[in-house]
Each structure stands twice: as structure tokens, then as C-alpha cells.
Design a protein around this motif. Structure first.
Motif, short mmCIF file in Angstrom:
data_model
loop_
_atom_site.label_atom_id
_atom_site.label_comp_id
_atom_site.label_asym_id
_atom_site.label_seq_id
_atom_site.Cartn_x
_atom_site.Cartn_y
_atom_site.Cartn_z
N THR A 5 167.11 46.31 108.93
CA THR A 5 168.54 46.08 108.80
C THR A 5 168.83 44.60 109.01
O THR A 5 168.29 43.98 109.93
N ILE A 6 169.66 44.05 108.14
CA ILE A 6 170.03 42.64 108.21
C ILE A 6 171.55 42.53 108.22
O ILE A 6 172.20 42.88 107.24
N SER A 7 172.09 42.04 109.32
CA SER A 7 173.53 41.84 109.43
C SER A 7 173.87 40.38 109.16
O SER A 7 173.27 39.49 109.76
N GLY A 8 174.84 40.17 108.29
CA GLY A 8 175.30 38.81 108.01
C GLY A 8 176.20 38.26 109.10
O GLY A 8 176.71 37.15 108.97
N SER A 9 176.39 39.00 110.17
CA SER A 9 177.19 38.56 111.31
C SER A 9 176.31 38.49 112.54
O SER A 9 175.51 39.40 112.79
N LEU A 10 176.45 37.44 113.31
CA LEU A 10 175.66 37.30 114.53
C LEU A 10 176.27 38.03 115.73
O LEU A 10 175.57 38.27 116.71
N ARG A 11 177.55 38.36 115.66
CA ARG A 11 178.20 39.00 116.81
C ARG A 11 177.57 40.35 117.12
O ARG A 11 177.37 41.17 116.23
N ARG A 12 177.30 40.61 118.38
CA ARG A 12 176.72 41.89 118.80
C ARG A 12 177.62 43.07 118.42
O ARG A 12 177.15 44.09 117.99
N GLY A 13 178.93 42.93 118.60
CA GLY A 13 179.85 44.02 118.31
C GLY A 13 180.39 44.01 116.89
O GLY A 13 181.38 44.69 116.61
N ALA A 14 179.77 43.28 116.01
CA ALA A 14 180.25 43.15 114.62
C ALA A 14 180.29 44.49 113.91
O ALA A 14 179.40 45.33 114.08
N THR A 15 181.32 44.67 113.10
CA THR A 15 181.41 45.91 112.34
C THR A 15 180.28 46.04 111.32
O THR A 15 179.91 47.15 110.95
N ASN A 16 179.71 44.93 110.88
CA ASN A 16 178.55 45.01 109.97
C ASN A 16 177.35 45.60 110.70
O ASN A 16 176.58 46.37 110.12
N ARG A 17 177.17 45.28 111.96
CA ARG A 17 176.10 45.90 112.76
C ARG A 17 176.35 47.39 112.94
O ARG A 17 175.42 48.20 112.86
N LYS A 18 177.61 47.74 113.18
CA LYS A 18 177.95 49.16 113.31
C LYS A 18 177.70 49.90 112.01
O LYS A 18 177.18 51.03 112.02
N LEU A 19 178.06 49.28 110.89
CA LEU A 19 177.84 49.91 109.60
C LEU A 19 176.34 50.10 109.33
O LEU A 19 175.91 51.14 108.84
N LEU A 20 175.54 49.12 109.70
CA LEU A 20 174.09 49.24 109.53
C LEU A 20 173.52 50.36 110.41
O LEU A 20 172.64 51.11 109.97
N ALA A 21 174.03 50.49 111.63
CA ALA A 21 173.57 51.57 112.51
C ALA A 21 173.93 52.93 111.91
O ALA A 21 173.11 53.86 111.94
N GLU A 22 175.13 53.04 111.35
CA GLU A 22 175.52 54.28 110.70
C GLU A 22 174.65 54.55 109.47
O GLU A 22 174.23 55.68 109.23
N ALA A 23 174.37 53.51 108.71
CA ALA A 23 173.53 53.68 107.52
C ALA A 23 172.13 54.14 107.91
O ALA A 23 171.57 55.04 107.27
N ALA A 24 171.57 53.56 108.96
CA ALA A 24 170.24 53.97 109.42
C ALA A 24 170.26 55.42 109.88
O ALA A 24 169.32 56.18 109.61
N ARG A 25 171.31 55.83 110.56
CA ARG A 25 171.44 57.22 111.01
C ARG A 25 171.46 58.17 109.81
O ARG A 25 170.75 59.16 109.77
N VAL A 26 172.28 57.82 108.81
CA VAL A 26 172.43 58.65 107.63
C VAL A 26 171.16 58.64 106.78
O VAL A 26 170.80 59.65 106.17
N PHE A 27 170.45 57.51 106.76
CA PHE A 27 169.21 57.38 106.00
C PHE A 27 168.21 58.45 106.44
O PHE A 27 167.47 58.99 105.63
N GLY A 28 168.19 58.73 107.72
CA GLY A 28 167.28 59.75 108.24
C GLY A 28 166.06 59.13 108.90
O GLY A 28 166.06 57.95 109.22
N PRO A 29 165.03 59.94 109.10
CA PRO A 29 163.87 59.47 109.86
C PRO A 29 163.29 58.17 109.31
O PRO A 29 162.96 58.06 108.13
N ALA A 30 163.23 57.19 110.20
CA ALA A 30 162.67 55.88 109.84
C ALA A 30 162.42 55.09 111.11
O ALA A 30 163.07 55.32 112.14
N ALA A 31 161.49 54.17 111.04
CA ALA A 31 161.31 53.19 112.11
C ALA A 31 162.24 52.03 111.75
O ALA A 31 162.04 51.35 110.74
N VAL A 32 163.30 51.86 112.53
CA VAL A 32 164.33 50.88 112.21
C VAL A 32 164.06 49.58 112.97
O VAL A 32 163.88 49.60 114.18
#
Length: 180
Positions: free
Chosen positions: A8-35
Motif C-alpha cells: 500500500t502506498i499513501s500519497g499523504s504522510l499524515r498518520r491519520g490521513a483518509t488515504n491511509r484509512k482508504l488503503l486499510a479498507e482496501a486491504a481488508r476488502v482485498f482479503g487474505p494478503a501479507a500487507v
């Protein structure tokens, strides 16, 4: 297939960035993976510094993460109608490393932004920036999270069924591309 490595690559450096949250949701929805999460806190690209000192270790680490990934998710904010400078800088630096770690990698792009278009223009430009690297870009469905600060609950989960459904379709296409 073994458990895929999803970078996962976030274009925002902020820890609480909504892009990081979106990536976490995408990884969850993607299913089993080493993230794995990329770190874009890199020095600004400078050809003189590269000539004098070579590729910075943090840049090489990013290139190695890209090379090791089976699939890549990028989420960008939109700043002044384009992707973040942080993200563009990372792409420029990685282009200077040996080989092309992006070649033939399945890559999905999405965005989360405060504006009402949800970063759609930033995403379009980002796809253009990726073309020279020749990844296998997943084209649609578009995930453009508008007003992103209001789209997650207190646990970081998406609250909109529409965004959840669109994200799920995009992750299904990314996972299918891994099987190809």
C-alpha cells in the motif's frame, strides 16, 4: 496461490490521513494478503545529490518493496488538481533505481480528498505518471472518495455502502489480475 504480498502506498504522510484509512479498507476488502506499507518520507529528488551520494537507502528500500509486491494499491490526495508532491517525488526517485520494479505489476489507484470530486483529477494524472513504468493498471471502477473526512466511522471503516461496493469491485479486479 500462496498468500500474495500487497503493498500500500499513501500519497499523504499524515498518520491519520483518509488515504491511509482508504488503503486499510482496501486491504481488508482485498482479503487474505501479507500487507506492507510504503514509506514515502524521502528526500527531495536532486540529480546532484544522486550523482554525489547515489540512491538513498530509503529510496532503494521502496524500490525493493515494489519489486517484492505481488500487487500494489496507491491512494492519493488531490492538491491543486494533481497528486501530492510526496507521491510524485517517490515515483521520480524509484525511476532512478536499477531496473524497473513496477514492470508488469498489478496496480490499482484510488483517491480520498476533501473536495467534492474526491481526487478524480489527481488519479487521472497519477495513472499518466505510471504509464512509463509499464505496470498492469487496473482501470476502474473509480474510487474517488469525496469529502473524505466524513466517510469513515470511529474505527476507520467506510460508512457509505456505495463506496464500499465500488471499492469491493476494484479489489476483486485487482485480485483477479493476480490470477492472470
Amino acid at each position: 496461490m500462496t498468500t500474495p504480498v500487497l503493498l500500500t502506498i499513501s500519497g499523504s504522510l499524515r498518520r491519520g490521513a483518509t488515504n491511509r484509512k482508504l488503503l486499510a479498507e482496501a486491504a481488508r476488502v482485498f482479503g487474505p494478503a501479507a500487507v506492507a506499507e510504503a514509506d514515502l518520507n524521502l528526500p527531495l529528488y536532486d540529480g546532484d545529490a544522486e550523482a554525489a551520494e547515489g540512491i538513498p537507502p530509503a529510496v532503494q528500500a521502496l524500490a525493493d518493496q515494489i519489486a517484492a509486491a505481488d500487487a500494489i494499491l496507491i491512494s492519493t490526495p488531490e492538491y491543486n488538481k494533481g497528486p501530492s508532491g510526496v507521491l510524485k517525488n517517490a515515483l521520480d526517485w524509484v525511476s532512478r533505481t536499477e531496473g524497473n520494479p513496477w514492470a508488469d505489476k498489478p496496480v490499482a489507484v484510488m483517491s480520498a480528498a476533501a473536495g467534492r470530486a474526491g481526487g478524480e483529477q489527481a488519479q487521472a494524472l497519477l495513472r499518466g505518471f505510471l504509464v512509463p513504468f509499464q505496470p498492469r493498471l487496473i482501470i476502474g471502477p473509480g474510487v474517488h472518495l469525496a469529502g473524505s473526512g466524513k466517510e469513515f466511522d470511529e474505527t476507520g471503516r467506510l460508512i457509505s455502502e456505495h463506496y464500499e461496493a465500488t471499492l469491493t469491485k476494484l479489489m476483486q479486479k485487482l485480485r483477479a489480475e493476480l490470477q492472470r
